[in-house]
Design an enzyme around this catalytic site. Structure first.
Site, PDB file in Angstrom:
ATOM      1  N   ARG A 115       0.820  -1.206   0.000  1.00 34.83           N
ATOM      2  CA  ARG A 115       0.000   0.000   0.000  1.00 34.83           C
ATOM      3  C   ARG A 115       0.859   1.263   0.000  1.00 34.83           C
ATOM      4  NH1 ARG A 115      -4.064  -2.415   4.032  1.00 34.83           N
ATOM      5  NH2 ARG A 115      -3.184  -1.269   5.775  1.00 34.83           N
TER       6      ARG A 115
ATOM      7  N   ARG B 109       9.714   6.588  -2.974  1.00 34.40           N
ATOM      8  CA  ARG B 109       9.952   7.562  -4.057  1.00 34.40           C
ATOM      9  C   ARG B 109      11.401   8.031  -4.072  1.00 34.40           C
ATOM     10  NH1 ARG B 109       5.186  10.355  -2.235  1.00 34.40           N
ATOM     11  NH2 ARG B 109       3.349   9.319  -3.098  1.00 34.40           N
TER      12      ARG B 109
ATOM     13  N   ARG C 240      -7.600  -6.300  14.697  1.00 39.93           N
ATOM     14  CA  ARG C 240      -6.879  -5.409  15.600  1.00 39.93           C
ATOM     15  C   ARG C 240      -7.825  -4.267  15.957  1.00 39.93           C
ATOM     16  NH1 ARG C 240      -2.627  -7.325  17.958  1.00 39.93           N
ATOM     17  NH2 ARG C 240      -1.591  -5.282  18.091  1.00 39.93           N
TER      18      ARG C 240
ATOM     19  N   ARG D 162       1.268   5.968  16.707  1.00 34.86           N
ATOM     20  CA  ARG D 162       1.312   7.317  16.129  1.00 34.86           C
ATOM     21  C   ARG D 162       0.537   8.304  16.996  1.00 34.86           C
ATOM     22  NH1 ARG D 162      -2.493   6.467  10.661  1.00 34.86           N
ATOM     23  NH2 ARG D 162      -4.234   5.517  11.733  1.00 34.86           N
TER      24      ARG D 162
ATOM     25  N   GLU E 158      -2.222   6.777  19.698  1.00 34.97           N
ATOM     26  CA  GLU E 158      -2.930   5.600  19.164  1.00 34.97           C
ATOM     27  C   GLU E 158      -2.197   4.307  19.532  1.00 34.97           C
ATOM     28  OE1 GLU E 158      -4.232   6.351  15.135  1.00 34.97           O
ATOM     29  OE2 GLU E 158      -4.036   4.248  14.628  1.00 34.97           O
TER      30      GLU E 158
ATOM     31  N   TYR F 178     -10.009  -4.751   4.657  1.00 34.56           N
ATOM     32  CA  TYR F 178      -9.666  -3.342   4.873  1.00 34.56           C
ATOM     33  C   TYR F 178      -9.983  -2.605   3.583  1.00 34.56           C
ATOM     34  CZ  TYR F 178      -7.463   1.029   5.791  1.00 34.56           C
ATOM     35  OH  TYR F 178      -7.274   2.386   5.977  1.00 34.56           O
TER      36      TYR F 178
ATOM     37  N   ASP G 148     -10.678   1.408   1.919  1.00 36.82           N
ATOM     38  CA  ASP G 148     -10.721   2.857   2.112  1.00 36.82           C
ATOM     39  C   ASP G 148     -12.115   3.377   1.774  1.00 36.82           C
ATOM     40  OD1 ASP G 148      -8.219   3.678   3.109  1.00 36.82           O
ATOM     41  OD2 ASP G 148      -7.285   3.361   1.155  1.00 36.82           O
TER      42      ASP G 148
HETATM   43  P1  FAD Z   1     -18.293   1.217   9.208  1.00 38.65           P
HETATM   44  O1  FAD Z   1     -17.898   2.652   9.107  1.00 38.65           O
HETATM   45  O2  FAD Z   1     -17.594   0.375  10.165  1.00 38.65           O
HETATM   46  O3  FAD Z   1     -19.863   1.136   9.449  1.00 38.65           O
HETATM   47  C1  FAD Z   1     -20.527  -0.055   9.853  1.00 38.65           C
HETATM   48  C2  FAD Z   1     -21.555   0.322  10.909  1.00 38.65           C
HETATM   49  O4  FAD Z   1     -22.385  -0.810  11.162  1.00 38.65           O
HETATM   50  C3  FAD Z   1     -20.943   0.726  12.235  1.00 38.65           C
HETATM   51  O5  FAD Z   1     -21.336   2.046  12.569  1.00 38.65           O
HETATM   52  C4  FAD Z   1     -21.518  -0.295  13.220  1.00 38.65           C
HETATM   53  O6  FAD Z   1     -21.803   0.265  14.495  1.00 38.65           O
HETATM   54  C5  FAD Z   1     -22.782  -0.751  12.530  1.00 38.65           C
HETATM   55  N1  FAD Z   1     -23.267  -2.099  12.900  1.00 38.65           N
HETATM   56  C6  FAD Z   1     -22.546  -3.247  12.887  1.00 38.65           C
HETATM   57  N2  FAD Z   1     -23.330  -4.294  13.260  1.00 38.65           N
HETATM   58  C7  FAD Z   1     -24.571  -3.787  13.501  1.00 38.65           C
HETATM   59  C8  FAD Z   1     -25.828  -4.373  13.906  1.00 38.65           C
HETATM   60  N3  FAD Z   1     -25.974  -5.688  14.078  1.00 38.65           N
HETATM   61  N4  FAD Z   1     -26.897  -3.550  14.068  1.00 38.65           N
HETATM   62  C9  FAD Z   1     -26.777  -2.209  13.844  1.00 38.65           C
HETATM   63  N5  FAD Z   1     -25.618  -1.606  13.455  1.00 38.65           N
HETATM   64  C10 FAD Z   1     -24.541  -2.393  13.290  1.00 38.65           C
HETATM   65  N6  FAD Z   1     -10.275   5.306   4.625  1.00 38.65           N
HETATM   66  C11 FAD Z   1      -9.870   6.327   3.815  1.00 38.65           C
HETATM   67  O7  FAD Z   1     -10.353   6.431   2.687  1.00 38.65           O
HETATM   68  N7  FAD Z   1      -8.947   7.241   4.240  1.00 38.65           N
HETATM   69  C12 FAD Z   1      -8.381   7.191   5.476  1.00 38.65           C
HETATM   70  O8  FAD Z   1      -7.542   8.031   5.820  1.00 38.65           O
HETATM   71  C13 FAD Z   1      -8.800   6.143   6.349  1.00 38.65           C
HETATM   72  N8  FAD Z   1      -8.275   6.047   7.589  1.00 38.65           N
HETATM   73  C14 FAD Z   1      -8.637   5.009   8.380  1.00 38.65           C
HETATM   74  C15 FAD Z   1      -8.079   4.934   9.644  1.00 38.65           C
HETATM   75  C16 FAD Z   1      -8.394   3.889  10.480  1.00 38.65           C
HETATM   76  C17 FAD Z   1      -7.771   3.831  11.849  1.00 38.65           C
HETATM   77  C18 FAD Z   1      -9.285   2.880  10.028  1.00 38.65           C
HETATM   78  C19 FAD Z   1      -9.579   1.688  10.882  1.00 38.65           C
HETATM   79  C20 FAD Z   1      -9.895   2.978   8.790  1.00 38.65           C
HETATM   80  C21 FAD Z   1      -9.580   4.038   7.949  1.00 38.65           C
HETATM   81  N9  FAD Z   1     -10.183   4.177   6.696  1.00 38.65           N
HETATM   82  C22 FAD Z   1      -9.770   5.204   5.875  1.00 38.65           C
HETATM   83  C23 FAD Z   1     -11.219   3.237   6.223  1.00 38.65           C
HETATM   84  C24 FAD Z   1     -12.663   3.698   6.544  1.00 38.65           C
HETATM   85  O9  FAD Z   1     -12.820   3.821   7.945  1.00 38.65           O
HETATM   86  C25 FAD Z   1     -13.663   2.689   5.951  1.00 38.65           C
HETATM   87  O10 FAD Z   1     -13.528   2.680   4.558  1.00 38.65           O
HETATM   88  C26 FAD Z   1     -15.129   2.971   6.255  1.00 38.65           C
HETATM   89  O11 FAD Z   1     -15.358   3.223   7.606  1.00 38.65           O
HETATM   90  C27 FAD Z   1     -15.994   1.788   5.831  1.00 38.65           C
HETATM   91  O12 FAD Z   1     -17.357   2.098   5.989  1.00 38.65           O
HETATM   92  P2  FAD Z   1     -18.438   0.972   6.280  1.00 38.65           P
HETATM   93  O13 FAD Z   1     -19.756   1.649   6.223  1.00 38.65           O
HETATM   94  O14 FAD Z   1     -18.221  -0.218   5.428  1.00 38.65           O
HETATM   95  O15 FAD Z   1     -18.117   0.478   7.775  1.00 38.65           O
HETATM   96  N1  UDP Z   2       3.880   0.946   8.362  1.00 41.92           N
HETATM   97  C1  UDP Z   2       5.069   0.972   9.067  1.00 41.92           C
HETATM   98  N2  UDP Z   2       5.593   2.171   9.449  1.00 41.92           N
HETATM   99  C2  UDP Z   2       4.976   3.342   9.195  1.00 41.92           C
HETATM  100  C3  UDP Z   2       3.763   3.314   8.474  1.00 41.92           C
HETATM  101  C4  UDP Z   2       3.247   2.102   8.068  1.00 41.92           C
HETATM  102  O1  UDP Z   2       5.637  -0.070   9.358  1.00 41.92           O
HETATM  103  O2  UDP Z   2       5.484   4.407   9.592  1.00 41.92           O
HETATM  104  C5  UDP Z   2       3.352  -0.377   7.937  1.00 41.92           C
HETATM  105  C6  UDP Z   2       2.337  -0.937   8.950  1.00 41.92           C
HETATM  106  O3  UDP Z   2       2.501  -2.338   9.006  1.00 41.92           O
HETATM  107  C7  UDP Z   2       1.010  -0.569   8.323  1.00 41.92           C
HETATM  108  C8  UDP Z   2       1.322  -0.708   6.824  1.00 41.92           C
HETATM  109  O4  UDP Z   2       2.683  -0.275   6.698  1.00 41.92           O
HETATM  110  O5  UDP Z   2      -0.010  -1.443   8.725  1.00 41.92           O
HETATM  111  C9  UDP Z   2       0.415   0.115   5.918  1.00 41.92           C
HETATM  112  O6  UDP Z   2       0.553   1.481   6.251  1.00 41.92           O
HETATM  113  P1  UDP Z   2      -0.653   2.496   6.165  1.00 41.92           P
HETATM  114  O7  UDP Z   2      -0.160   3.854   6.455  1.00 41.92           O
HETATM  115  O8  UDP Z   2      -1.394   2.251   4.896  1.00 41.92           O
HETATM  116  O9  UDP Z   2      -1.496   2.020   7.425  1.00 41.92           O
HETATM  117  P2  UDP Z   2      -2.993   2.257   7.831  1.00 41.92           P
HETATM  118  O10 UDP Z   2      -3.497   3.505   7.160  1.00 41.92           O
HETATM  119  O11 UDP Z   2      -3.647   1.008   7.358  1.00 41.92           O
HETATM  120  O12 UDP Z   2      -2.915   2.381   9.308  1.00 41.92           O
END
Ligand code: FAD
Ligand code: UDP
Length: 382
Positions: A171, A175, A247, A277, A298, A346, A348
């Site tokens: 992912r 560069r 996780r 982070r 975090e 996972y 986005d």
């Molecule tokens: P969710 O947002 O998880 O929605 C599912 C919902 O279903 C939840 O609110 C839950 O409470 C509900 N639910 C589950 N079971 C039930 C039930 N039985 N009854 C009623 N409700 C229920 N994407 C990006 O594009 N850019 C980013 O920078 C980015 N950063 C991220 C950072 C982190 C730490 C994480 C974990 C993810 C990140 N993502 C990012 C990904 C992004 O969060 C997801 O793409 C997005 O949340 C997916 O949406 P979803 O609707 O599928 O799931």
């Molecule tokens: N990663 C790392 N060091 C960093 C950033 C990322 O080792 O400073 C690794 C880590 O295993 C992470 C993966 O690269 O899960 C993908 O990074 P990304 O920034 O896409 O992580 P996410 O947005 O999924 O937290």
């Protein structure tokens, strides 16, 4: 015809809206007290800063349709994600770029010199990397891998990187110039008023009703023509074949005066720093001005039953269990499994929205032609 949507994240909201626009009644069920799923943003009462409650979210995509879709519901502000990493007492630029390479090795290499230099350090004997560590050693060599990836990954995933798939590292770009944009996508931004407002606007339709704080259980599907379930696939079946591993994250909030980091995200690559982070939320809204600041430290750990699932682990053991759930799902009537939890991937936000638009399109076509609505909308969910 009446549809149930489980989950008010982007997946549920987008499918609900597309069906509502076609005149169908839609009930959304959300177990949390708020909409927007993990993309939820809210104002911190003490500082006024817009906070990304479940971790930092930057919108980035190459998909024009998705970009146009999201821009209908928000004022997307230009934003480039520039991440820093602290390792062994120094601050470096991520993703690995010419600045990182020159600073780390104490050199002044040109792009071509750096390419040759890294080629000498990288393990060319590895043809097809079998795991995360091999992938890193093949592309950047042992030293950069040990500094920036080994410790961070150990903390993030709770296991040695040799046990993780190479795809996790793929992912991230490497560069040989000074471009420190974390993403390669054509479009990137942060919505001016946050993600919650976008989801609120998407589901603001006369044919949509939303029930917050309401957990949807499997047999409720009988009250509906069809159910779209964006919760965890194993939880639909009461975890009868085991619990799929995730996780989870703990966020430790602190409020300070002024500026804490000087950037939105600082990664900590040293193993002896317990968090992975720190996010300083006000830097995601540089068009706003606040005297105080909110930061989140975090921490990553294994997800237990009452925790919020964040990153699917998806190793051999989990994939075997997932296959059992997929087999069970394919026998289920009147339900489709969608979104990051429904398909245990996972994804986005842009992929989430793109898949939800596609699911709605297929559904509408199925209704028109009296076909069965698919259980999954992906070519391969396994
Ligand atoms: P969710 O947002 O998880 O929605 C599912 C919902 O279903 C939840 O609110 C839950 O409470 C509900 N639910 C589950 N079971 C039930 C039930 N039985 N009854 C009623 N409700 C229920 N994407 C990006 O594009 N850019 C980013 O920078 C980015 N950063 C991220 C950072 C982190 C730490 C994480 C974990 C993810 C990140 N993502 C990012 C990904 C992004 O969060 C997801 O793409 C997005 O949340 C997916 O949406 P979803 O609707 O599928 O799931
Ligand atoms: N990663 C790392 N060091 C960093 C950033 C990322 O080792 O400073 C690794 C880590 O295993 C992470 C993966 O690269 O899960 C993908 O990074 P990304 O920034 O896409 O992580 P996410 O947005 O999924 O937290």
């Amino acid at each position: 015809m009446k549809f149930a949507i489980v989950g008010a994240g982007f997946t549920g909201a987008v499918i609900a809206r597309e069906l509502a626009e076609k005149g169908y009644q839609v009930d959304i069920f959300e177990s949390r007290k708020h909409i927007a799923g993990n993309c939820y943003t809210e104002r911190c009462k003490e500082t006024g800063v817009l906070v990304h409650k479940y971790g930092p979210h930057i919108f980035h995509t190459d998909d024009v349709e998705v970009w146009e879709y999201i821009n209908k519901y928000c004022n997307m502000m230009p934003y480039i994600n520039r991440v820093k990493s602290t390792y062994d007492g120094c601050v470096y630029s991520l993703p690995i770029n010419l600045h990182t390479i020159n600073q780390f090795f104490g050199k002044t290499l040109s792009p071509n010199d750096a390419k040759e230099f890294i080629a000498l350090l990288s393990e060319s004997s590895i043809q097809e990397p079998q795991n995360f560590e091999e992938q890193a050693n093949k592309f950047i060599g042992k030293d950069l891998y040990k500094a920036f990836f080994y410790g961070y990954t150990l903390k993030q995933w709770g296991m040695d990187p040799t046990n993780l798939p190479a795809s996790i590292l793929k992912r991230l770009p490497v560069r040989f110039n000074y471009n420190d944009n974390y993403f390669n996508h054509k479009f990137q931004g942060i919505p001016e008023s946050g993600y919650t407002e976008i989801v609120a606007k998407i589901i603001d339709h006369e044919n949509i009703s939303v029930k917050l704080d309401t957990f949807f259980v499997r047999n409720q599907k009988d009250e509906y023509t069809h159910t779209f379930y964006s919760g965890p696939i194993d939880s639909w079946f009461n975890n009868e074949h085991g619990v799929l591993g995730y996780r989870t994250l703990d966020f430790e909030q602190e409020i300070h005066d002024g500026d804490f980091l000087g950037c939105a995200v600082m990664n900590y690559a040293d193993i002896d720093v317990p968090y992975t982070r720190i996010t300083e939320h006000k830097h995601f809204s540089p068009w706003e001005s606040h005297n105080k600041t909110v930061i989140f430290k975090e921490y990553s750990r294994y997800c237990e039953s009452d925790d919020i699932p964040y990153y699917p682990i998806r190793l051999v053991k989990e994939k075997e269990m997932l296959n059992i759930y997929i087999d069970a799902a394919e026998k289920e009537q009147g339900v489709s499994f969608v979104g990051r939890l429904g398909t245990y991937r996972y994804i986005d936000m842009d992929v989430t929205i793109g898949e939800a638009l596609n699911a709605a399109k297929i559904t509408i076509n199925c209704i028109k032609n009296e076909f069965k609505i698919p259980v999954f909308f992906l070519d391969n969910v396994r």
